[in-house]
Scaffold this active site. Structure first.
Site, PDB file in Angstrom:
ATOM      1  N   ASP A  21       0.848  -1.196   0.000  1.00 22.08           N
ATOM      2  CA  ASP A  21       0.000   0.000   0.000  1.00 22.08           C
ATOM      3  C   ASP A  21       0.880   1.241   0.000  1.00 22.08           C
ATOM      4  O   ASP A  21       1.786   1.368   0.830  1.00 22.08           O
ATOM      5  CB  ASP A  21      -0.897  -0.019   1.240  1.00 22.08           C
ATOM      6  CG  ASP A  21      -1.777   1.214   1.348  1.00 22.08           C
ATOM      7  OD1 ASP A  21      -2.352   1.618   0.327  1.00 22.08           O
ATOM      8  OD2 ASP A  21      -1.867   1.782   2.453  1.00 22.08           O
ATOM      9  N   ASP A 120      -3.774   2.569  -5.387  1.00 21.65           N
ATOM     10  CA  ASP A 120      -2.551   2.653  -4.575  1.00 21.65           C
ATOM     11  C   ASP A 120      -2.281   1.397  -3.744  1.00 21.65           C
ATOM     12  O   ASP A 120      -1.439   1.418  -2.847  1.00 21.65           O
ATOM     13  CB  ASP A 120      -2.623   3.866  -3.647  1.00 21.65           C
ATOM     14  CG  ASP A 120      -3.769   3.791  -2.651  1.00 21.65           C
ATOM     15  OD1 ASP A 120      -4.690   2.987  -2.872  1.00 21.65           O
ATOM     16  OD2 ASP A 120      -3.741   4.533  -1.657  1.00 21.65           O
ATOM     17  N   GLU A 121      -2.971   0.305  -4.031  1.00 19.41           N
ATOM     18  CA  GLU A 121      -2.825  -0.890  -3.204  1.00 19.41           C
ATOM     19  C   GLU A 121      -2.951  -2.147  -4.075  1.00 19.41           C
ATOM     20  O   GLU A 121      -3.867  -2.250  -4.894  1.00 19.41           O
ATOM     21  CB  GLU A 121      -3.908  -0.893  -2.119  1.00 19.41           C
ATOM     22  CG  GLU A 121      -3.726  -1.913  -1.038  1.00 19.41           C
ATOM     23  CD  GLU A 121      -4.708  -1.691   0.116  1.00 19.41           C
ATOM     24  OE1 GLU A 121      -4.865  -2.621   0.928  1.00 19.41           O
ATOM     25  OE2 GLU A 121      -5.327  -0.613   0.191  1.00 19.41           O
TER      26      GLU A 121
END
Length: 424
Positions: A21, A120-121
């Site tokens: 993350d 974003d992960e």
């Protein structure tokens, strides 16, 4: 609540899964673009710097720690301070950085071992890579270093024997330490103390309340609850909740999602308070147009229509979420809008509105729609909708507009050049 049977993990898959993350992704991207240290400089990404009520989309660790400004705050809440750096979002750049991260992951594992969970992960399955890269935990740290050295984006990562445990290791521990690896042996010590229940990935507020009503307040309580009682209360989900409390998750990274898309929806945080039902209806109609078009493009129609209204923080927030199931599936703008108008009229209490969301679910193939013989010109309205869609698909979303979009309450024109709801 009765004491449960002790679960053993002898026949449970034990893989090497990591959840990586990016730390304060939007803020980190803007800091990287402007050669700033996101860990030291107070940075905030704001939807629109010209609108005092605009939402903070991301804040750097320094912004959160020094000024207590985090995602969800408003621009007017940010103090005037010479060290604070404010930026508007560059969504195209964020997506470019997200793809760059995925390219780095591809260097270490094949495509089928990557699941991009959000911009974003990502989850990656490193099982079997030991001969290539060595210890999977060290490999994850190496991936984090490469992302930082290449893109100047700091990250946190959790590891576990499955996706659930990797995500829990990330959320519960790694976001404080940078990296954490959990095994099944850690379940009683690290997972069971988690409380409130909504801190557990996959448990929302409503489920938490239902579990609390059963006397279940921690993950340990859930793990030692009566399985039959959980299944009676929640059905299949009760079985899943029980096994998740033991750290068991049989889903595989990269497994295809079955069933296709289950809904079409849209949510919008308004740039100002909308004080009348008439104003709210304007945005609601624009959103119905967008949702209906996406359903038509996919040749789908829905029977359940949901409307959510969030009231302004100036009146202490709150709101409502209501749904209605209609007799025949539809993807016609005005039919969806008619149901939303009913839901609004029945539940709106005249407070200022700051957020609107709507969706259609219980989808069917468009071919299943039966044209009612009793609705005059029903076929004509569907044909008109298809013509409008083709014009928008070819010339852009603002090529043809309803007159309400030209009023002060309309948002369609202002949002037409945005990416993901924000400036590209």
């Amino acid at each position: 609540m009765s004491e449960c049977q002790q679960i053993t993990y002898d026949h449970i898959p034990n893989r090497q899964v990591a959840c990586v993350d990016m730390m304060s992704f939007y803020a980190s991207c803007m800091a990287s673009l402007h050669n700033l240290d996101v860990c030291k400089v107070p940075v905030a990404v704001v939807g629109n710097l010209q609108q005092k009520g605009s939402v903070v989309l991301a804040a750097s660790p320094a912004m959160k720690k020094q000024f207590r400004i985090k995602t969800g705050n408003r621009l007017y809440e940010i103090p005037k301070h010479p060290e604070i750096r404010l930026f508007e979002p560059k969504m195209a750049y964020f997506l470019e950085m997200s793809m760059a991260i995925t390219r780095i992951l591809h260097k270490y594992v094949p495509a089928e071992s990557i699941h991009v969970y959000s911009v974003d992960e990502s989850f990656i399955d490193l099982t079997g890579t030991e001969k290539l890269w060595g210890d999977p935990a060290q490999t994850v740290r190496e991936i984090q270093r490469e992302i930082y050295d290449t893109l100047s984006l700091p990250s946190t990562a959790g590891m576990g024997p499955n996706m659930l445990m990797a995500k829990l290791a990330l959320d519960v521990e790694a976001k404080k330490t940078g990296f954490a690896k959990w095994t099944f042996a850690d379940v009683p010590v690290k997972l069971w103390p988690v409380s409130p229940l909504s801190e557990m990935w996959g448990i929302g507020r409503r489920t938490e309340k239902s579990l609390n009503d059963m006397g279940i307040f921690s993950i340990g309580d859930l793990a030692h609850a009566n399985l039959q009682s959980l299944e009676k209360k929640f059905g299949v989900m009760g079985n899943q909740l029980y096994h998740h409390a033991w750290g068991i998750d049989l889903s595989r990274v990269g497994a295809p999602v079955s069933g296709g898309q289950v809904s079409y929806g849209k949510s919008q945080i308004l740039m100002r308070d909308y004080n009348t039902m008439a104003e709210v209806r304007v945005v609601m109609l624009e959103m119905c147009e967008d949702v209906a078009k996406r359903a038509r493009d996919a040749r789908k129609a829905g029977r359940t229509i949901s409307l959510g209204i969030g009231y302004s923080k100036n009146v202490h927030g709150g709101g409502f979420q209501r749904s209605r199931t209609i007799a025949e599936a539809t993807n016609e703008t005005m039919k969806i809008y008619a149901v939303c108008k009913e839901l609004l009229s029945e539940n709106y209490d005249n407070r200022p509105v700051r957020q609107i969301s709507l969706s259609i679910t219980k989808l069917e193939d468009e071919q299943s729609i039966q044209l009612s013989l009793f609705e005059k010109d029903n076929w004509r309205s569907r044909e008109i909708g298809q013509v409008m869609d083709s014009i928008r698909n070819r010339y852009g979303s603002t090529a043809i507009l309803r007159a309400i979009s030209l009023t002060d309450a309309g948002t369609a024109i202002k949002r037409s050049d945005l990416v993901g709801g924000h400036k590209g």
